[in-house]
Write a protein that holds these residues in place. Sequence first.
Motif, PDB file in Angstrom:
ATOM      1  N   ALA A  37       0.846  -1.188   0.000  1.00 49.12           N
ATOM      2  CA  ALA A  37       0.000   0.000   0.000  1.00 49.12           C
ATOM      3  C   ALA A  37       0.882   1.239   0.000  1.00 49.12           C
ATOM      4  O   ALA A  37       2.053   1.179   0.372  1.00 49.12           O
ATOM      5  CB  ALA A  37      -0.910   0.014   1.221  1.00 49.12           C
ATOM      6  N   VAL A  38       0.283   2.354  -0.409  1.00 49.57           N
ATOM      7  CA  VAL A  38       0.998   3.624  -0.357  1.00 49.57           C
ATOM      8  C   VAL A  38       1.283   3.930   1.111  1.00 49.57           C
ATOM      9  O   VAL A  38       0.408   3.843   1.967  1.00 49.57           O
ATOM     10  CB  VAL A  38       0.168   4.761  -0.993  1.00 49.57           C
ATOM     11  N   HIS A  39       2.541   4.217   1.384  1.00 45.68           N
ATOM     12  CA  HIS A  39       3.009   4.531   2.739  1.00 45.68           C
ATOM     13  C   HIS A  39       2.797   6.026   2.948  1.00 45.68           C
ATOM     14  O   HIS A  39       3.450   6.845   2.321  1.00 45.68           O
ATOM     15  CB  HIS A  39       4.478   4.108   2.818  1.00 45.68           C
ATOM     16  N   VAL A  40       1.870   6.357   3.818  1.00 50.65           N
ATOM     17  CA  VAL A  40       1.490   7.747   4.051  1.00 50.65           C
ATOM     18  C   VAL A  40       2.452   8.442   5.011  1.00 50.65           C
ATOM     19  O   VAL A  40       2.844   9.578   4.804  1.00 50.65           O
ATOM     20  CB  VAL A  40       0.050   7.824   4.604  1.00 50.65           C
ATOM     21  N   ASP A  41       2.837   7.716   6.069  1.00 45.50           N
ATOM     22  CA  ASP A  41       3.561   8.380   7.145  1.00 45.50           C
ATOM     23  C   ASP A  41       4.162   7.331   8.081  1.00 45.50           C
ATOM     24  O   ASP A  41       3.781   6.166   8.041  1.00 45.50           O
ATOM     25  CB  ASP A  41       2.566   9.245   7.938  1.00 45.50           C
ATOM     26  N   ILE A  42       5.081   7.780   8.917  1.00 46.18           N
ATOM     27  CA  ILE A  42       5.499   7.010  10.087  1.00 46.18           C
ATOM     28  C   ILE A  42       5.155   7.902  11.271  1.00 46.18           C
ATOM     29  O   ILE A  42       5.604   9.045  11.344  1.00 46.18           O
ATOM     30  CB  ILE A  42       7.003   6.669  10.068  1.00 46.18           C
TER      31      ILE A  42
END
Length: 148
Positions: A67-72
């Motif tokens: 999936a698209v990695h939005v944030d950590i």
Amino acid sequence: MKPKPVVGWRELVGLPELGLSGIPAKIDTGARTSSLHAHVLDEFERDGQRFVQFAVDWDGVRHQCEAVHVDIRGITSSNGETQSRYVIKTQLQIGDTQIRTDISLADRSEMKFPMLIGRTSLRRRFLVDSGHSWLQTPDAHKIKSRQA
């Protein structure tokens, strides 16, 4: 105004963009962010977007997803410990309702449910009846025998 669907304290949910369905989930209005039991395998870039590849395990089956990695983000768990977690944005299906929401990827191996639905995903979309289960789940009688 259309009435909001009512969910119980636990439901089976789906993440259709990830090809996942029938995920046992606890509805938790005390948690801000939804979370999914997952093991992060890799982080990569494709067409200028950051992605995360991860594995989701439940009922003895491993599902590989990306999936698209939005944030950590720093997410504080129920025991007060803050962990850095990957956050993805994907479609969440509860009953006939689909919403786009943030989901953190966490080690939930010690938890009874592989997914937790937090209040941000529920807000202004659902009402919660904590005295019932499986209100949005078809064939609930089959699930009750598996998840007492």
